[in-house]
Write an enzyme that holds these catalytic residues in place. Structure first.
Site, PDB file in Angstrom:
ATOM      1  N   GLU A   1    -101.989  41.746   3.728  1.00  0.00           N
ATOM      2  CA  GLU A   1    -102.529  40.608   2.822  1.00  0.00           C
ATOM      3  C   GLU A   1    -103.358  39.556   3.429  1.00  0.00           C
ATOM      4  O   GLU A   1    -104.191  39.072   2.944  1.00  0.00           O
ATOM      5  CB  GLU A   1    -101.451  40.105   1.800  1.00  0.00           C
ATOM      6  CG  GLU A   1    -100.704  41.129   1.063  1.00  0.00           C
ATOM      7  CD  GLU A   1     -99.592  40.950   0.106  1.00  0.00           C
ATOM      8  OE1 GLU A   1     -99.301  41.613  -0.891  1.00  0.00           O
ATOM      9  OE2 GLU A   1     -98.900  39.878   0.329  1.00  0.00           O
TER      10      GLU A   1
ATOM     11  N   TYR B   1     -96.546  44.377   4.343  1.00  0.00           N
ATOM     12  CA  TYR B   1     -97.165  43.670   3.309  1.00  0.00           C
ATOM     13  C   TYR B   1     -97.808  42.172   3.805  1.00  0.00           C
ATOM     14  O   TYR B   1     -98.946  41.831   3.420  1.00  0.00           O
ATOM     15  CB  TYR B   1     -95.928  43.076   2.287  1.00  0.00           C
ATOM     16  CG  TYR B   1     -95.687  44.296   1.307  1.00  0.00           C
ATOM     17  CD1 TYR B   1     -94.637  45.182   1.874  1.00  0.00           C
ATOM     18  CD2 TYR B   1     -95.858  44.027  -0.061  1.00  0.00           C
ATOM     19  CE1 TYR B   1     -93.933  46.110   0.752  1.00  0.00           C
ATOM     20  CE2 TYR B   1     -95.258  45.024  -1.000  1.00  0.00           C
ATOM     21  CZ  TYR B   1     -94.477  45.996  -0.459  1.00  0.00           C
ATOM     22  OH  TYR B   1     -93.781  46.843  -1.240  1.00  0.00           O
TER      23      TYR B   1
HETATM   24  P1  NDP Z   1     -92.422  44.317   6.461  1.00  0.00           P
HETATM   25  O1  NDP Z   1     -91.070  44.417   6.828  1.00  0.00           O
HETATM   26  O2  NDP Z   1     -93.033  44.530   5.178  1.00  0.00           O
HETATM   27  O3  NDP Z   1     -93.325  44.316   7.720  1.00  0.00           O
HETATM   28  C1  NDP Z   1     -92.677  43.842   9.141  1.00  0.00           C
HETATM   29  C2  NDP Z   1     -93.755  44.092  10.173  1.00  0.00           C
HETATM   30  O4  NDP Z   1     -93.606  43.599  11.591  1.00  0.00           O
HETATM   31  C3  NDP Z   1     -94.004  45.664  10.367  1.00  0.00           C
HETATM   32  O5  NDP Z   1     -95.280  46.027  10.570  1.00  0.00           O
HETATM   33  C4  NDP Z   1     -93.408  45.830  11.424  1.00  0.00           C
HETATM   34  O6  NDP Z   1     -93.500  47.006  12.448  1.00  0.00           O
HETATM   35  C5  NDP Z   1     -93.530  44.535  12.327  1.00  0.00           C
HETATM   36  N1  NDP Z   1     -92.463  44.349  13.176  1.00  0.00           N
HETATM   37  C6  NDP Z   1     -91.091  43.948  13.268  1.00  0.00           C
HETATM   38  N2  NDP Z   1     -90.593  43.691  14.164  1.00  0.00           N
HETATM   39  C7  NDP Z   1     -91.374  44.004  15.257  1.00  0.00           C
HETATM   40  C8  NDP Z   1     -91.322  43.881  16.481  1.00  0.00           C
HETATM   41  N3  NDP Z   1     -90.208  43.689  17.235  1.00  0.00           N
HETATM   42  N4  NDP Z   1     -92.328  44.005  17.486  1.00  0.00           N
HETATM   43  C9  NDP Z   1     -93.709  44.388  16.902  1.00  0.00           C
HETATM   44  N5  NDP Z   1     -93.888  44.536  15.417  1.00  0.00           N
HETATM   45  C10 NDP Z   1     -92.664  44.181  14.737  1.00  0.00           C
HETATM   46  O7  NDP Z   1     -92.442  42.351   6.377  1.00  0.00           O
HETATM   47  P2  NDP Z   1     -93.257  41.367   5.644  1.00  0.00           P
HETATM   48  O8  NDP Z   1     -93.216  40.155   6.535  1.00  0.00           O
HETATM   49  O9  NDP Z   1     -94.888  41.604   5.801  1.00  0.00           O
HETATM   50  O10 NDP Z   1     -92.672  41.155   4.521  1.00  0.00           O
HETATM   51  C11 NDP Z   1     -91.262  41.133   4.330  1.00  0.00           C
HETATM   52  C12 NDP Z   1     -91.117  41.724   2.730  1.00  0.00           C
HETATM   53  O11 NDP Z   1     -91.441  40.788   1.760  1.00  0.00           O
HETATM   54  C13 NDP Z   1     -91.810  42.914   2.409  1.00  0.00           C
HETATM   55  O12 NDP Z   1     -91.422  44.252   2.960  1.00  0.00           O
HETATM   56  C14 NDP Z   1     -91.837  43.155   0.905  1.00  0.00           C
HETATM   57  O13 NDP Z   1     -90.231  43.600   0.776  1.00  0.00           O
HETATM   58  C15 NDP Z   1     -91.751  41.703   0.626  1.00  0.00           C
HETATM   59  N6  NDP Z   1     -93.181  41.305   0.188  1.00  0.00           N
HETATM   60  C16 NDP Z   1     -93.716  41.746  -0.760  1.00  0.00           C
HETATM   61  C17 NDP Z   1     -94.999  41.567  -1.360  1.00  0.00           C
HETATM   62  C18 NDP Z   1     -95.628  42.141  -2.551  1.00  0.00           C
HETATM   63  O14 NDP Z   1     -95.018  42.576  -3.370  1.00  0.00           O
HETATM   64  N7  NDP Z   1     -96.966  42.142  -2.437  1.00  0.00           N
HETATM   65  C19 NDP Z   1     -95.844  40.642  -0.468  1.00  0.00           C
HETATM   66  C20 NDP Z   1     -95.157  40.100   0.842  1.00  0.00           C
HETATM   67  C21 NDP Z   1     -93.779  40.354   1.012  1.00  0.00           C
HETATM   68  P3  NDP Z   1     -92.871  48.314  12.046  1.00  0.00           P
HETATM   69  O15 NDP Z   1     -93.688  48.873  10.769  1.00  0.00           O
HETATM   70  O16 NDP Z   1     -93.370  48.951  13.519  1.00  0.00           O
HETATM   71  O17 NDP Z   1     -91.413  48.210  11.928  1.00  0.00           O
END
Ligand code: NDP
Length: 451
Positions: free
Chosen positions: A178, A174
């Site tokens: 964004e 997300y």
């Molecule tokens: P997300 O969990 O959505 O995404 C995390 C990202 O980081 C993914 O792309 C993940 O990759 C990547 N990642 C994690 N660990 C590693 C690693 N070790 N190496 C490389 N890449 C990594 O987290 P966000 O921080 O974007 O947002 C957190 C939460 O907050 C969201 O899930 C949502 O629930 C909430 N939120 C909601 C919003 C809304 O309603 N509009 C807006 C913002 C946040 P991979 O996919 O490969 O795991």
């Protein structure tokens, strides 16, 4: 006991719970040591959407020529935008505090910790409470690579002193998509670096493909299948981000959008016998009860579905259940959600991949150029998709990428949660000319999937 209820954390979940419980006549206290309204109001949903809207104005100025306007776009003033945003956030902040005050809750502008199962240390003062609610939310995390401290997280992005010329965003969840849209729309060169083949893991595959295409046509450089390896200082105030592939990106800002973690450290949970999960979330049952029956946890600190409306709904339901004689639970099924990318994504129910694992489904997909862009010439397509259960005709999922998707999905969320069938959608008359009418005029099945 000093209080019937003590709420730790003044974010969306905690404020709602405290306010409603006080309204039911409970003696309520609430503690917050950072900012009232929590992540969503201060460093999340609300300021994020204002920044997204700032970007939209720029695009509209460019697009207006297609409609006969000659608008000369001057430079964007980041400082003015942040100041305007801060004024609005300050107003909301005060509103949240006032709501609690009016409801009769005792407010502590201090950090609270548990001393034992019923005693809370709040800024050095000891108070006791019959019931306790943990609503401390979460915080953004950096992945563990050398030089990680040289990058920022979303908390910092809202207070940048200058708009960077080039930004490298790590992750494709997300927050990553964004902010990629925000920075690109405000004129930065953006690199989006992620380890999956497509952004937004967990979302419907067609939606993810369409989003990747849309991000690309906004000028964002996509780096799928990439793992960041280290960050080093580069020149004056610049950064060099090295990827495992051997490729390196020189940039003004590295932004970790690599997930959030529940805020459970230094809360004294161990003194109160509250169990946490291996990733540090407070474990709760379906009644939001922790391992201590009189201690509850709501919102992001439980790390289940980390969305503000879920947190507020849980806070409200818990207050009603404990003090309002209206016991109820919040369902985490069919929760509509939106990603405010540019253009936005919105969804409710199951993706094609999830639905197909459960049984046979009919898939309806449409892609089209929104009417506005037939004149602007902007390369931007919308996608709409319905997933229909074959045996019952029930719509199991609705997905959209395109302008106004979040506004459209809110209404569809009601239909999907009520169990509407494709026939119900089909007999609904469309509103013409809109994009939304496509959801009730998709007559030709695109394909079938599932067993
Ligand atoms: P997300 O969990 O959505 O995404 C995390 C990202 O980081 C993914 O792309 C993940 O990759 C990547 N990642 C994690 N660990 C590693 C690693 N070790 N190496 C490389 N890449 C990594 O987290 P966000 O921080 O974007 O947002 C957190 C939460 O907050 C969201 O899930 C949502 O629930 C909430 N939120 C909601 C919003 C809304 O309603 N509009 C807006 C913002 C946040 P991979 O996919 O490969 O795991």
């Amino acid at each position: 006991m000093d209080f019937d209820l003590f709420v730790i954390g003044g974010g969306s979940a905690g404020v709602r719970c405290a306010r409603i419980a006080a309204g039911h006549g409970a003696r309520v206290a609430i503690a917050e040591d950072r900012f009232w309204g929590g992540t969503c109001v201060n460093i999340g949903c609300v300021p994020k959407k204002l920044l997204v809207q700032a970007g939209e104005y720029g695009a509209w100025a460019d697009d207006a020529a297609g409609f006969g306007w000659s608008i000369r776009k001057g430079p964007h003033d980041w400082t003015a935008l942040i100041a305007a945003k801060d004024r609005e956030i300050g107003r909301l902040n005060a509103t949240y505090r006032r709501l609690l005050d009016t409801a009769g809750a005792t407010i502590f502008d201090a950090r609270a910790k548990l001393d034992d199962p019923h005693t809370i240390d709040v800024g050095g003062t000891k108070v006791t409470a019959e019931r306790i609610v943990i609503a401390t939310g979460g915080h953004p995390t950096r992945i563990d690579i050398p030089g990680a401290e040289l990058g920022i997280v979303s908390d910092d992005a809202f207070y940048l002193p200058h708009m960077p010329k080039r930004v490298a965003i790590l992750g494709s969840g997300y927050i990553a998509v964004e902010f990629a849209g925000i920075f690109a729309a405000l004129g930065a060169e953006v690199d989006l670096i992620y380890r999956q083949p497509l952004p937004l893991r967990g979302f419907d595959h067609d939606l993810r493909e369409a989003l990747a295409e849309a991000l690309g046509s906004n000028g964002i450089a996509l780096h799928p299948g990439c793992t960041p390896e280290r960050i080093e200082p580069h020149g004056t105030n610049r950064r060099r981000l090295s990827l495992a592939s051997g490729h390196a990106i020189e940039t003004d800002l590295v932004f970790f959008a690599t997930g959030r973690r529940p805020a459970t450290t230094n809360l004294g949970l161990e003194h109160a016998g509250v169990t946490i999960t291996p990733i540090g979330a407070v474990a709760v049952d379906e009644h939001l009860r922790t391992s201590q029956p009189h201690i509850f946890a709501i919102g992001d600190v439980t790390d289940r579905l980390n969305l503000t409306p879920v947190a507020t709904a849980e806070g409200h339901a818990l207050a009603d259940s404990l003090f309002g004689n209206k016991p109820r639970r919040i369902s985490l099924e069919n929760v509509p959600t939106a990603v405010f990318s540019t253009p936005p994504v919105a969804t409710v129910g199951l993706s094609e991949e999830q639905a197909a694992k459960k049984g046979p489904v009919d898939i309806y997909v449409t892609r089209f150029t929104p009417m506005r862009h037939t004149l602007t010439g902007r390369a931007r397509k919308s996608l709409m998709k319905l997933i229909v259960d074959q045996p019952t005709g029930r719509v199991l999922g609705a997905h959209m990428l395109g302008e106004d998707a979040p506004e459209i999905m809110q209404g569809l969320g009601i239909a999907v949660a009520m169990g509407a069938t494709k026939a119900d959608f089909d007999r609904t008359i469309g509103i013409h000319p809109t994009a939304a009418e496509e959801f009730v005029t998709m007559r030709t099945r695109t394909r079938t999937a599932g067993a």
